[in-house]
Scaffold this active site. Structure first.
Site, PDB file in Angstrom:
ATOM      1  N   CYS A   1       6.835  -6.443  -1.191  1.00 38.59           N
ATOM      2  CA  CYS A   1       6.254  -5.718  -0.055  1.00 38.59           C
ATOM      3  C   CYS A   1       7.083  -4.472   0.198  1.00 38.59           C
ATOM      4  CB  CYS A   1       6.232  -6.613   1.178  1.00 38.59           C
ATOM      5  SG  CYS A   1       5.842  -5.714   2.701  1.00 38.59           S
TER       6      CYS A   1
ATOM      7  N   CYS B   1       8.889  -4.494   3.576  1.00 41.25           N
ATOM      8  CA  CYS B   1      10.058  -5.392   3.581  1.00 41.25           C
ATOM      9  C   CYS B   1      11.222  -4.716   2.863  1.00 41.25           C
ATOM     10  CB  CYS B   1       9.725  -6.728   2.930  1.00 41.25           C
ATOM     11  SG  CYS B   1       8.672  -7.788   3.950  1.00 41.25           S
TER      12      CYS B   1
ATOM     13  N   ASP C   1       6.055   8.501   8.584  1.00 44.71           N
ATOM     14  CA  ASP C   1       5.123   8.221   7.494  1.00 44.71           C
ATOM     15  C   ASP C   1       5.372   9.229   6.365  1.00 44.71           C
ATOM     16  OD1 ASP C   1       2.131   6.627   7.338  1.00 44.71           O
ATOM     17  OD2 ASP C   1       2.524   8.214   5.883  1.00 44.71           O
TER      18      ASP C   1
ATOM     19  N   HIS D   1       7.611 -10.337   8.346  1.00 51.53           N
ATOM     20  CA  HIS D   1       6.434 -10.004   7.527  1.00 51.53           C
ATOM     21  C   HIS D   1       5.223 -10.821   7.970  1.00 51.53           C
ATOM     22  CE1 HIS D   1       4.268  -8.755   3.823  1.00 51.53           C
ATOM     23  NE2 HIS D   1       3.609  -9.884   4.082  1.00 51.53           N
TER      24      HIS D   1
ATOM     25  N   ASN E   1      -4.549  -0.420  10.961  1.00 55.32           N
ATOM     26  CA  ASN E   1      -5.649  -0.678  10.038  1.00 55.32           C
ATOM     27  C   ASN E   1      -5.624  -2.123   9.555  1.00 55.32           C
ATOM     28  OD1 ASN E   1      -6.501   2.032  10.114  1.00 55.32           O
ATOM     29  ND2 ASN E   1      -5.014   2.604   8.554  1.00 55.32           N
TER      30      ASN E   1
ATOM     31  N   HIS F   1       1.505  -5.435   5.265  1.00 55.80           N
ATOM     32  CA  HIS F   1       2.544  -5.831   6.235  1.00 55.80           C
ATOM     33  C   HIS F   1       2.177  -5.084   7.505  1.00 55.80           C
ATOM     34  CE1 HIS F   1       7.162  -6.419   7.026  1.00 55.80           C
ATOM     35  NE2 HIS F   1       6.610  -5.973   8.149  1.00 55.80           N
TER      36      HIS F   1
ATOM     37  N   HIS G   1       1.548  -2.854  10.509  1.00 57.87           N
ATOM     38  CA  HIS G   1       2.238  -1.655  10.979  1.00 57.87           C
ATOM     39  C   HIS G   1       1.329  -0.927  11.941  1.00 57.87           C
ATOM     40  CE1 HIS G   1       0.118  -0.898   7.200  1.00 57.87           C
ATOM     41  NE2 HIS G   1      -0.142   0.310   7.663  1.00 57.87           N
TER      42      HIS G   1
ATOM     43  N   HIS H   1       0.416   2.739  13.283  1.00 58.85           N
ATOM     44  CA  HIS H   1       0.537   4.191  13.141  1.00 58.85           C
ATOM     45  C   HIS H   1       0.659   4.791  14.536  1.00 58.85           C
ATOM     46  CE1 HIS H   1      -0.877   4.488   8.862  1.00 58.85           C
ATOM     47  NE2 HIS H   1      -1.495   3.360   9.186  1.00 58.85           N
TER      48      HIS H   1
HETATM   49  P1  AMP Z   1      -2.251   1.813   5.859  1.00 57.63           P
HETATM   50  O1  AMP Z   1      -3.112   2.593   4.926  1.00 57.63           O
HETATM   51  O2  AMP Z   1      -2.789   1.716   7.260  1.00 57.63           O
HETATM   52  O3  AMP Z   1      -1.868   0.479   5.292  1.00 57.63           O
HETATM   53  O4  AMP Z   1      -0.928   2.664   6.046  1.00 57.63           O
HETATM   54  C1  AMP Z   1       0.116   2.649   5.137  1.00 57.63           C
HETATM   55  C2  AMP Z   1       0.913   3.882   5.407  1.00 57.63           C
HETATM   56  O5  AMP Z   1       2.179   3.734   4.802  1.00 57.63           O
HETATM   57  C3  AMP Z   1       0.304   5.170   4.867  1.00 57.63           C
HETATM   58  O6  AMP Z   1       0.074   6.091   5.938  1.00 57.63           O
HETATM   59  C4  AMP Z   1       1.344   5.681   3.870  1.00 57.63           C
HETATM   60  O7  AMP Z   1       1.462   7.074   3.866  1.00 57.63           O
HETATM   61  C5  AMP Z   1       2.600   5.003   4.384  1.00 57.63           C
HETATM   62  N1  AMP Z   1       3.641   4.785   3.395  1.00 57.63           N
HETATM   63  C6  AMP Z   1       3.515   4.221   2.167  1.00 57.63           C
HETATM   64  N2  AMP Z   1       4.708   4.167   1.549  1.00 57.63           N
HETATM   65  C7  AMP Z   1       5.613   4.698   2.414  1.00 57.63           C
HETATM   66  C8  AMP Z   1       7.027   4.923   2.355  1.00 57.63           C
HETATM   67  N3  AMP Z   1       7.763   4.597   1.284  1.00 57.63           N
HETATM   68  N4  AMP Z   1       7.621   5.500   3.431  1.00 57.63           N
HETATM   69  C9  AMP Z   1       6.890   5.844   4.507  1.00 57.63           C
HETATM   70  N5  AMP Z   1       5.566   5.640   4.636  1.00 57.63           N
HETATM   71  C10 AMP Z   1       4.935   5.090   3.595  1.00 57.63           C
END
Ligand code: AMP
Length: 112
Positions: free
Chosen positions: A3, A6, A29, A45, A85, A96, A98, A100
């Protein structure tokens, strides 16, 4: 567990951490969709709000309260939008939970 969030929490993958406490981190992000685009990520998680148990729901509640308390410090004093989402239609790409946090500018009135 493979993950990415994680791994960020464990320091295996670098991130721009703007806040951390015992229950969550807040990072920038990597692909911002607004002037300010943060991700609040619980250290525990679990996939999303459908799969969470009561303890995890309480964590999410505390995360929302903390986000409100931090808003000014995060450059969001004029307002912000929070989004979490879920699943394919919601375009969740990381399994995992999150939250926004989007702001730093006037956002679109359309949410989808
Ligand atoms: P979701 O599409 O709602 O699952 O959002 C996942 C978010 O994680 C997206 O907006 C990506 O840009 C962000 N993301 C993916 N990898 C990373 C990372 N290594 N560091 C920061 N954000 C990330």
């Amino acid at each position: 567990m493979n993950c990415i969030f994680c791994k960020i929490i464990n320091g295996e993958i670098p991130s721009t951490k703007v806040y951390e406490d015992e229950m969550m981190i807040i990072i920038n992000d990597i692909a911002p969709q607004a002037t300010k685009h943060y991700l609040a990520i619980p250290k525990q998680h679990f996939a999303n709000i459908v799969e969470m148990n009561d303890e995890q729901a309480a964590i999410v509640g505390k995360m929302l309260k903390k986000i409100g308390e931090l808003a000014d410090r995060l450059g969001l004093k004029d307002g912000f939008r929070i989004v979490s989402n879920k699943g394919e239609n919601g375009c969740q790409s990381v399994g995992h939970l999150h939250i926004h946090i989007l702001g730093g500018e006037k956002l679109s009135e359309k949410m989808a």
